[in-house]
Scaffold this motif. Sequence first.
Motif, PDB file in Angstrom:
ATOM      1  N   ASP A  78       0.952  -1.290   0.096  1.00  0.00           N
ATOM      2  CA  ASP A  78      -0.187   0.187   0.062  1.00  0.00           C
ATOM      3  C   ASP A  78       0.957   1.285  -0.112  1.00  0.00           C
ATOM      4  O   ASP A  78       1.682   1.446   1.017  1.00  0.00           O
ATOM      5  CB  ASP A  78      -0.734   0.246   1.302  1.00  0.00           C
ATOM      6  N   VAL A  79       0.955   2.022  -1.172  1.00  0.00           N
ATOM      7  CA  VAL A  79       1.631   3.210  -1.314  1.00  0.00           C
ATOM      8  C   VAL A  79       0.890   4.406  -1.414  1.00  0.00           C
ATOM      9  O   VAL A  79      -0.003   4.446  -2.414  1.00  0.00           O
ATOM     10  CB  VAL A  79       2.777   2.862  -2.383  1.00  0.00           C
ATOM     11  N   SER A  80       1.112   5.335  -0.974  1.00  0.00           N
ATOM     12  CA  SER A  80       0.439   6.704  -0.974  1.00  0.00           C
ATOM     13  C   SER A  80       0.755   7.397  -2.258  1.00  0.00           C
ATOM     14  O   SER A  80      -0.003   8.750  -2.083  1.00  0.00           O
ATOM     15  CB  SER A  80       0.212   7.439   0.474  1.00  0.00           C
ATOM     16  N   ALA A  81       1.948   7.409  -2.466  1.00  0.00           N
ATOM     17  CA  ALA A  81       2.445   8.405  -3.707  1.00  0.00           C
ATOM     18  C   ALA A  81       1.357   8.486  -4.814  1.00  0.00           C
ATOM     19  O   ALA A  81       0.743   7.648  -5.359  1.00  0.00           O
ATOM     20  CB  ALA A  81       3.723   7.872  -4.325  1.00  0.00           C
ATOM     21  N   ALA A 290      15.325   5.933  -6.867  1.00  0.00           N
ATOM     22  CA  ALA A 290      16.161   5.256  -6.081  1.00  0.00           C
ATOM     23  C   ALA A 290      16.327   3.652  -6.827  1.00  0.00           C
ATOM     24  O   ALA A 290      15.562   3.044  -7.395  1.00  0.00           O
ATOM     25  CB  ALA A 290      15.535   4.628  -4.729  1.00  0.00           C
ATOM     26  N   ALA A 291      17.932   3.401  -6.788  1.00  0.00           N
ATOM     27  CA  ALA A 291      18.095   2.073  -7.675  1.00  0.00           C
ATOM     28  C   ALA A 291      18.838   1.280  -6.499  1.00  0.00           C
ATOM     29  O   ALA A 291      19.676   1.695  -5.442  1.00  0.00           O
ATOM     30  CB  ALA A 291      18.975   2.208  -8.605  1.00  0.00           C
ATOM     31  N   ALA A 292      18.678  -0.261  -6.638  1.00  0.00           N
ATOM     32  CA  ALA A 292      19.257  -1.107  -5.618  1.00  0.00           C
ATOM     33  C   ALA A 292      19.482  -2.354  -6.204  1.00  0.00           C
ATOM     34  O   ALA A 292      19.007  -2.526  -7.128  1.00  0.00           O
ATOM     35  CB  ALA A 292      18.594  -1.454  -4.368  1.00  0.00           C
ATOM     36  N   ARG A 293      20.826  -2.751  -5.881  1.00  0.00           N
ATOM     37  CA  ARG A 293      21.286  -4.209  -6.587  1.00  0.00           C
ATOM     38  C   ARG A 293      21.101  -5.400  -5.422  1.00  0.00           C
ATOM     39  O   ARG A 293      21.798  -5.244  -4.310  1.00  0.00           O
ATOM     40  CB  ARG A 293      22.602  -4.164  -6.855  1.00  0.00           C
ATOM     41  N   HIS A 294      20.395  -6.606  -5.770  1.00  0.00           N
ATOM     42  CA  HIS A 294      20.427  -7.539  -4.806  1.00  0.00           C
ATOM     43  C   HIS A 294      20.841  -8.879  -5.829  1.00  0.00           C
ATOM     44  O   HIS A 294      20.283  -8.956  -6.693  1.00  0.00           O
ATOM     45  CB  HIS A 294      19.162  -7.867  -4.264  1.00  0.00           C
ATOM     46  N   GLY A 295      22.137  -9.439  -5.446  1.00  0.00           N
ATOM     47  CA  GLY A 295      22.387 -10.538  -6.393  1.00  0.00           C
ATOM     48  C   GLY A 295      22.678  -9.996  -7.803  1.00  0.00           C
ATOM     49  O   GLY A 295      23.418  -8.989  -8.189  1.00  0.00           O
ATOM     50  N   THR A 296      22.086 -10.765  -8.860  1.00  0.00           N
ATOM     51  CA  THR A 296      22.095 -10.236 -10.336  1.00  0.00           C
ATOM     52  C   THR A 296      21.141  -9.316 -10.595  1.00  0.00           C
ATOM     53  O   THR A 296      21.219  -8.748 -11.992  1.00  0.00           O
ATOM     54  CB  THR A 296      22.300 -11.423 -11.133  1.00  0.00           C
ATOM     55  N   ARG A 297      20.286  -8.778 -10.130  1.00  0.00           N
ATOM     56  CA  ARG A 297      19.025  -7.898 -10.155  1.00  0.00           C
ATOM     57  C   ARG A 297      19.339  -6.495  -9.801  1.00  0.00           C
ATOM     58  O   ARG A 297      19.664  -6.399  -8.470  1.00  0.00           O
ATOM     59  CB  ARG A 297      17.777  -8.558  -9.662  1.00  0.00           C
ATOM     60  N   THR A 298      19.148  -5.430 -10.590  1.00  0.00           N
ATOM     61  CA  THR A 298      19.039  -4.107 -10.111  1.00  0.00           C
ATOM     62  C   THR A 298      17.763  -3.697 -10.329  1.00  0.00           C
ATOM     63  O   THR A 298      17.218  -3.875 -11.526  1.00  0.00           O
ATOM     64  CB  THR A 298      20.122  -3.144 -11.012  1.00  0.00           C
ATOM     65  N   LEU A 299      16.845  -2.904  -9.374  1.00  0.00           N
ATOM     66  CA  LEU A 299      15.745  -2.498  -9.771  1.00  0.00           C
ATOM     67  C   LEU A 299      15.736  -0.850  -9.512  1.00  0.00           C
ATOM     68  O   LEU A 299      16.801  -0.184  -8.613  1.00  0.00           O
ATOM     69  CB  LEU A 299      14.881  -2.722  -8.406  1.00  0.00           C
ATOM     70  N   VAL A 300      14.851  -0.340 -10.221  1.00  0.00           N
ATOM     71  CA  VAL A 300      14.818   1.232 -10.086  1.00  0.00           C
ATOM     72  C   VAL A 300      13.413   1.430  -9.469  1.00  0.00           C
ATOM     73  O   VAL A 300      12.335   1.083 -10.399  1.00  0.00           O
ATOM     74  CB  VAL A 300      15.128   2.019 -11.539  1.00  0.00           C
ATOM     75  N   VAL A 301      13.239   2.215  -8.618  1.00  0.00           N
ATOM     76  CA  VAL A 301      12.214   2.702  -8.104  1.00  0.00           C
ATOM     77  C   VAL A 301      11.886   4.132  -8.416  1.00  0.00           C
ATOM     78  O   VAL A 301      12.831   4.844  -7.722  1.00  0.00           O
ATOM     79  CB  VAL A 301      11.658   1.985  -6.721  1.00  0.00           C
ATOM     80  N   THR A 302      10.630   4.738  -8.340  1.00  0.00           N
ATOM     81  CA  THR A 302      10.322   6.117  -8.508  1.00  0.00           C
ATOM     82  C   THR A 302       9.174   6.385  -7.906  1.00  0.00           C
ATOM     83  O   THR A 302       8.124   5.687  -8.089  1.00  0.00           O
ATOM     84  CB  THR A 302      10.216   6.768  -9.930  1.00  0.00           C
ATOM     85  N   LEU A 303       9.001   7.543  -7.081  1.00  0.00           N
ATOM     86  CA  LEU A 303       7.940   8.019  -6.341  1.00  0.00           C
ATOM     87  C   LEU A 303       7.698   9.451  -6.784  1.00  0.00           C
ATOM     88  O   LEU A 303       8.812  10.133  -6.646  1.00  0.00           O
ATOM     89  CB  LEU A 303       7.931   7.710  -5.062  1.00  0.00           C
ATOM     90  N   MET A 304       6.449   9.847  -6.526  1.00  0.00           N
ATOM     91  CA  MET A 304       6.116  11.103  -6.767  1.00  0.00           C
ATOM     92  C   MET A 304       5.085  11.598  -5.784  1.00  0.00           C
ATOM     93  O   MET A 304       3.747  11.062  -6.056  1.00  0.00           O
ATOM     94  CB  MET A 304       5.840  11.578  -8.184  1.00  0.00           C
TER      95      MET A 304
END
Length: 430
Positions: A78-81, A290-304
Amino acid sequence: MTIGFSSRTAASRSAVTRAALTCSAVCAAGLLAAAQSPASALTDAFPRAPRPAAPPPSSLNQPGIQVRPRPGAPEVPDVSALSWVVADATTGDVLAAHNAHRRLPPASTLKTLFALTVLPKLPGSTLHTVNERELEGIGAGSSMVGVAEGITYRVSDLWRGVFLNSGNDAVHVLASMNGGWTSTAAQMQAKARSLGANDTHVVSPDGYDTPGQVSSAYDLAVFGRAGLRNPDFARYCSTAEAMFPGHGSSTYGIQNTNRLLTGANGVERYPGLIGVKNGYTTNAGNTLVAAARHGTRTLVVTLMNPQAGGGLTVYEEARSLLDWGFAASGEVDPVGTLVDTRSVPAGGPSAAGTRAAGPARPGPAAHPGRAVRPAAGDRPLNSPRPVAAAPSEDSGLGWSGAAGIAGAAVLGAAGVAFALRFKAGRSGRG
């Protein structure tokens, strides 16, 4: 002497000709069948695997939460952005989104586009003495790193002022070096279009609240993903602390305002966080890439613009989306993709040899059950290379090849008929 054929000889010749033509037709049909039989045999012996269905159309233009979970997939938090995106930085797959293309004020997250536009043009080792004119026009209440008239800075110092302190004063100086404020805004607009970021309209390169200036969570994800391909961008956006030049030979420490990176103000650092950029203005509220890397995966998350809680809510909502994105690996189908930016040049002058960034920070804590790769400043993101198309399974002789075989068969049969006819003619001479 007249050469002729008897009626018996003519009949014999007609029969031979008909036989040869019949042989020609049978031969051609047999060769055509033979031309197709190998593929048929392979198909029968090894049944062809069903071709994957075309991916469903993107739903990113639809309002509300967009997600395509498989059975057992974790629920989206549940995200309020007002707008957010979770995307795989390597493949560009958007795992989930909410109002991805809603146009909203971006605040200082627009500095990601500023860096994409200007970084390649200004080598980090360049020295520049700031003049009074370059610091004019900075908006009231702007975030500042402390750039002062008369001090000589390396360009790399100014970029750390942009990424760590979100310094609008540093942006003004770099924009002046890049040809001016208006020119830089126009270049940023062109860069956004070249990246396929069509929701963005640039008025003020530093992200300061200006009428008509907008972006979207989708476009910000495109900028963040493209930035990670540039080693300088990745290095600056992942720096937590640095020393900044003051008057004379003095320096002072500056710290990144991205709390997920530093753990400041009671926000727990996120394991494997690479960085990228946060922002805040009165009209935009809080924004974050925000970007983060775990193992071989890199995710990009954006919120406004989160609508719940206080100023730190954007970090906690980003944390929940990153956690969900890593947990949902292989459990959801994409709802769309970020435009492929691999064809857009990502290079820039190296920041190597520039002023030391200050005390090194400890590496990110390991995520439970997952290995953590080095920060993006040490190892820039590598996008997958295009794979050459394989020959079609239906390829073979084709009709042109089969027609050639049939034609050869007809010519061969005609030659046999001619030879038999010639022999029959010789036997009938008087």
